[in-house]
Design an enzyme around this catalytic site. Structure first.
Site, short mmCIF file in Angstrom:
data_model
loop_
_atom_site.label_atom_id
_atom_site.label_comp_id
_atom_site.label_asym_id
_atom_site.label_seq_id
_atom_site.Cartn_x
_atom_site.Cartn_y
_atom_site.Cartn_z
CG LEU A 123 -3.61 -19.78 -7.77
CD1 LEU A 123 -4.00 -20.39 -9.10
CD2 LEU A 123 -2.87 -18.46 -7.98
CB SER A 124 -8.69 -16.53 -4.84
OG SER A 124 -8.99 -16.66 -6.21
CD GLU A 125 -12.30 -18.86 -5.20
OE1 GLU A 125 -12.80 -18.28 -4.23
OE2 GLU A 125 -12.04 -18.29 -6.27
CB THR A 126 -7.36 -25.12 -6.33
OG1 THR A 126 -6.24 -24.24 -6.20
CG2 THR A 126 -6.95 -26.33 -7.15
CG HIS A 141 -12.27 -17.13 -10.36
ND1 HIS A 141 -12.23 -17.27 -8.99
CD2 HIS A 141 -11.05 -17.54 -10.81
CE1 HIS A 141 -11.04 -17.74 -8.63
NE2 HIS A 141 -10.31 -17.91 -9.71
#
Length: 306
Positions: free
Chosen positions: A45-48, A76
């Protein structure tokens, strides 16, 4: 081998399968940098987010990874993690209206988050730990147009021109004249990296395309964010870019003193509609504070073996 619980929230949306998905790995104590990076690559994903303390405390240290590298701050992940921890009972205090205040300790510094329960669901708002400042990256109108597959006349509107800003993460903010230009934008990662380059330890910033024309009547700006060179071809909702955009808004629009509210729509071209609230406090013509806000909903949970 440990079993670490994780949650997935869709952020900057009040419904599932929209907004920006975020993985949150709970109780990540004992994971080193390499392990966190591998897990972030696995989620892709774009961030974790990795929560570095058992959920429940008033102050919670977290770390944020993209599939390619660590971030000092991201919007986010901050909003989504605040709502997730509030759902799990974490708080510094609870107001009479049920609002929950908590603090996330990120690399950029502590960030105070307020989570409220509204008709559309859980809403998180946080103040910026660092106000946007101009970043040392330059790209011409013609260069931005070439890298985005646009004509030079597509770039710019009113007095807005290409500019670079950072509120912890740098972005090159590219104003375009309308929704049609925004929809046609496609980033040439190689050309962008060659033209924008790096400055010191700072990586090449992402391209944040925005225009005044919007699809939703309550929105103030329409936006897209491209960061293929950082492992994210396009992001459906980018709070750190909205924070950077605050610098461009104050610089070019010169809002009157007081509080100005903007809603930024993003992710529509991806089929992941998102809405980010940006509040600007202006005094004596200068930005004195800013806040990012949005909804988030839980869509999945499970365990990861690590």
């Amino acid at each position: 081998m440990s079993k670490r619980k994780y949650l997935v929230y869709d952020v900057f949306t009040d419904r599932a399968f929209a907004g920006n998905p975020l993985a949150i790995v709970l109780d990540s104590v004992g994971l080193d940098d390499h392990a966190m990076q591998e897990i972030a690559q696995e989620f892709n994903l774009s961030e974790t987010v990795f929560v570095l303390a058992p959920p429940g405390g008033a102050r919670t240290p977290i770390r944020i990874f993209t599939p390619a590298h660590e971030l000092p701050f991201a919007g986010h992940p901050t909003a989504g993690t605040a709502i997730a921890l509030a759902d799990l009972g974490a708080s510094a205090e609870v107001g009479d209206d049920g609002a929950v205040l908590l603090v996330l300790e990120e690399k950029i510094g502590p960030i105070r988050c307020l989570v409220t329960r509204e008709a559309h669901g859980a809403f998180a708002e946080f103040g910026l730990a660092r106000l946007p400042a101009q970043a040392p990256f330059e790209i011409s109108r013609e260069g931005a147009a070439a890298a985005l597959g646009l004509d030079p006349q597509d770039v710019g509107f009113e007095n807005h021109v290409v500019s670079a800003w950072s509120a912890g993460v740098p972005y090159v903010c590219v104003p375009v004249r309308n929704l049609d230009a925004a929809a046609r934008a496609r980033l040439d990662t190689r050309l962008w990296t060659e033209m924008v380059g790096t400055r010191g330890d700072a990586a090449t910033p992402a391209a944040y395309v925005y225009c005044r024309e919007t699809e939703q009547h309550l929105s103030t700006f329409h936006a897209r964010m491209f960061a293929g060179h950082l492992g994210t071809r396009e992001d459906p909702a980018t709070g750190s870019a909205a924070a950077a955009l605050a610098g461009a808004i104050v610089h070019f629009d010169q809002p009157v003193d007081g509080t100005t509210e903007c809603w930024i729509e993003q992710g529509l071209e991806m089929g992941r509609p998102s809405n980010i609230r940006l509040e600007l406090d202006v005094g004596n013509g200068a930005l004195s504070a800013a806040r990012i806000g949005g909804y988030a909903v839980k869509v999945a949970e499970g365990v990861i073996l690590r």
